[in-house]
Design an enzyme around this catalytic site. Sequence first.
Site, mmCIF file in Angstrom:
data_model
loop_
_atom_site.group_PDB
_atom_site.id
_atom_site.type_symbol
_atom_site.label_atom_id
_atom_site.label_comp_id
_atom_site.label_asym_id
_atom_site.label_seq_id
_atom_site.Cartn_x
_atom_site.Cartn_y
_atom_site.Cartn_z
ATOM 1 N N HIS A 106 32.251 41.394 -5.648
ATOM 2 C CA HIS A 106 30.812 41.497 -5.346
ATOM 3 C C HIS A 106 30.130 40.130 -5.347
ATOM 4 O O HIS A 106 29.722 39.629 -6.394
ATOM 5 C CB HIS A 106 30.155 42.409 -6.399
ATOM 6 C CG HIS A 106 28.784 42.853 -6.025
ATOM 7 N ND1 HIS A 106 28.321 44.129 -6.292
ATOM 8 C CD2 HIS A 106 27.761 42.209 -5.408
ATOM 9 C CE1 HIS A 106 27.086 44.228 -5.856
ATOM 10 N NE2 HIS A 106 26.711 43.081 -5.328
ATOM 11 N N HIS A 154 27.381 37.452 -2.793
ATOM 12 C CA HIS A 154 26.500 37.296 -1.630
ATOM 13 C C HIS A 154 26.650 35.862 -1.134
ATOM 14 O O HIS A 154 26.287 34.931 -1.857
ATOM 15 C CB HIS A 154 25.045 37.577 -2.019
ATOM 16 C CG HIS A 154 24.817 38.994 -2.471
ATOM 17 N ND1 HIS A 154 24.413 39.983 -1.615
ATOM 18 C CD2 HIS A 154 24.988 39.590 -3.675
ATOM 19 C CE1 HIS A 154 24.312 41.129 -2.278
ATOM 20 N NE2 HIS A 154 24.662 40.930 -3.539
ATOM 21 N N ASN A 176 24.375 42.104 3.287
ATOM 22 C CA ASN A 176 22.912 41.980 3.454
ATOM 23 C C ASN A 176 22.510 40.567 3.873
ATOM 24 O O ASN A 176 21.724 39.892 3.221
ATOM 25 C CB ASN A 176 22.159 42.436 2.198
ATOM 26 C CG ASN A 176 22.475 41.598 0.967
ATOM 27 O OD1 ASN A 176 23.511 40.929 0.899
ATOM 28 N ND2 ASN A 176 21.590 41.621 -0.008
ATOM 29 N N ASP A 195 24.840 47.286 -0.159
ATOM 30 C CA ASP A 195 24.330 46.597 -1.362
ATOM 31 C C ASP A 195 23.031 45.844 -1.128
ATOM 32 O O ASP A 195 22.818 45.198 -0.109
ATOM 33 C CB ASP A 195 25.368 45.633 -1.930
ATOM 34 C CG ASP A 195 24.884 45.032 -3.241
ATOM 35 O OD1 ASP A 195 24.643 45.816 -4.167
ATOM 36 O OD2 ASP A 195 24.708 43.806 -3.303
ATOM 37 N N HIS A 246 25.587 50.478 -4.506
ATOM 38 C CA HIS A 246 24.450 49.952 -5.271
ATOM 39 C C HIS A 246 23.541 51.146 -5.525
ATOM 40 O O HIS A 246 23.049 51.763 -4.576
ATOM 41 C CB HIS A 246 23.758 48.866 -4.434
ATOM 42 C CG HIS A 246 22.421 48.440 -4.935
ATOM 43 N ND1 HIS A 246 22.167 47.155 -5.380
ATOM 44 C CD2 HIS A 246 21.239 49.100 -5.037
ATOM 45 C CE1 HIS A 246 20.897 47.052 -5.742
ATOM 46 N NE2 HIS A 246 20.315 48.218 -5.532
ATOM 47 N N ASN A 259 18.856 42.540 -10.111
ATOM 48 C CA ASN A 259 18.754 43.975 -9.845
ATOM 49 C C ASN A 259 20.161 44.579 -9.777
ATOM 50 O O ASN A 259 20.942 44.158 -8.932
ATOM 51 C CB ASN A 259 18.027 44.183 -8.513
ATOM 52 C CG ASN A 259 17.737 45.649 -8.252
ATOM 53 O OD1 ASN A 259 17.759 46.461 -9.164
ATOM 54 N ND2 ASN A 259 17.489 45.974 -6.997
ATOM 55 N N ASP A 282 28.241 39.848 -8.846
ATOM 56 C CA ASP A 282 26.999 39.971 -8.070
ATOM 57 C C ASP A 282 26.365 38.589 -7.874
ATOM 58 O O ASP A 282 25.143 38.426 -7.998
ATOM 59 C CB ASP A 282 26.010 40.948 -8.703
ATOM 60 C CG ASP A 282 24.950 41.421 -7.700
ATOM 61 O OD1 ASP A 282 25.032 41.030 -6.514
ATOM 62 O OD2 ASP A 282 24.056 42.190 -8.106
ATOM 63 N N GLY A 288 18.230 38.254 -8.521
ATOM 64 C CA GLY A 288 19.591 37.742 -8.344
ATOM 65 C C GLY A 288 19.866 36.461 -9.099
ATOM 66 O O GLY A 288 18.991 35.599 -9.227
#
Length: 450
Positions: A83, A85, A117, A175, A202, A302, A329, A348
């Site tokens: 996980h 980003h 995302n 997510d 999520h 989150n 995350d 985040g």
Amino acid sequence: MGNILIRNCDIVDTVTEKVNKGSVLICGDTIKGVFENAVSDDELSAALNTRAFKLSDFDGHIDSNKVIDAAGLTLVPGLIDMHVHFRDPGLTEKEDLEHGEAAAAHGGFTTVCAMPNTKPPIDDADKFLDVTKRADAIGLTKVLQVGAMTAGMQGEKLSDMEGMAKAGLKAFSEDGKSVMDTTLFYSAMEKAASLNIPVLSHCEDKALVRGGVMNYGAKSKEFKLPGITNSVENIIAYRDIDIARETGTRLHLCHCSTKESAELLIIAKDMGLPVTGEVCPHHFILCDDDIPSADDANYKMNPPLRSKTDRTALLEAIKEGIFDVISTDHAPHTAEEKSKGFSGSPFGIVGLETSFALSYTYLVKSGLITLPKLIQKMSFNPAKILGLDRGEIREGKIADLTLIDLNKTYKINPDDFKSKGRNTPFGEYEVSGEIEYTIYGGKISYEMLQ
Ligand code: DOR
Ligand code: ZN
Ligand code: ZN
């Protein structure tokens, strides 16, 4: 490509859960030999002989051969973060593939799942292949691009799930949010089941968030900020588990933060459902009491940091083996964006470059779980969930490996990060476990300079 001999380390076996002394030979991209107890020159010579090598091949006279004297270091299968980003395409002021991959290698990771995302969201085969190709060209870590379940992540109609599956995708996720239209989510789960691809969920009931920016409780009242109740997560976790029960879809719950999520996982597993769960270091190390001020958005993510009761329940569930996976995350944002306190900053924090040391310090050094169990959660189990032939140090396997100095204690310094993001609450934390080498497909992707 050359050969690498890693000499005299502690080798973590994620299947037997044992740690054995030995040496490992890598030829090209493959593990050619795992020599247990081969430590002295004589023992190693005999072992190498079985693979048609001599110890003198590694004394420096053959350029393409390298020896790593790993005495005192611990070798684990390359870490896998399910996980992250990476913000590429479209949000590259926060992170991009180059910095994300470098951060992953620095953190000991050889595979990461990048959430869709981005701008635009990854929702069809072309976008999936574009990121995959650009990430592979950088070549510091395997980026498994995750695909959105709905077109444009708008929650209105399904994405090109089939096209992405045909192009080689390993997981679906929306997510950043949940697919709130339950009928649509049900269809997405059926589609994922028919493609035999897991869904990373999520869990967040959008209608129930009510503008919340941190956990609902004494602290949110003290700060006079709107709170996010546990039910925001729990309701969707239950919904998704129940749909997995009916559709048979493999469901993985992302970043579980509540006591009740852990309890739901226990029930789902007791029922024999194809459900797994992950937990992040920030949720098992911190709680809302630890937030120093409403201005410090390095504590804003989150789902939010929950109560002490929740944190204790997460630790207990880790000890009991309820959580299969530790993920980060990793969610980089610019310093400017994160300067606006809890009310104005995005959710985040970054995690790739602190995850191993924090997890080792707070779970293994503290005596909660063993080192092999930690490596199961950070490599072996993610590999199984994603259907990858990874997570074990075994002859014939691809040489994704991480070499760690567990005895090295240091203070986390965000200025050392290779990520574009510096947004972490763990700056100045004293931790143990420094990544010395990361080897990705037989190539050194990160090396700690002494
Ligand atoms: O803290 C978070 N950050 N949680 C999410 O769900 C999304 C993520 C992001 O993309 O920044
Ligand atoms: Zn999320
Ligand atoms: Zn996320």
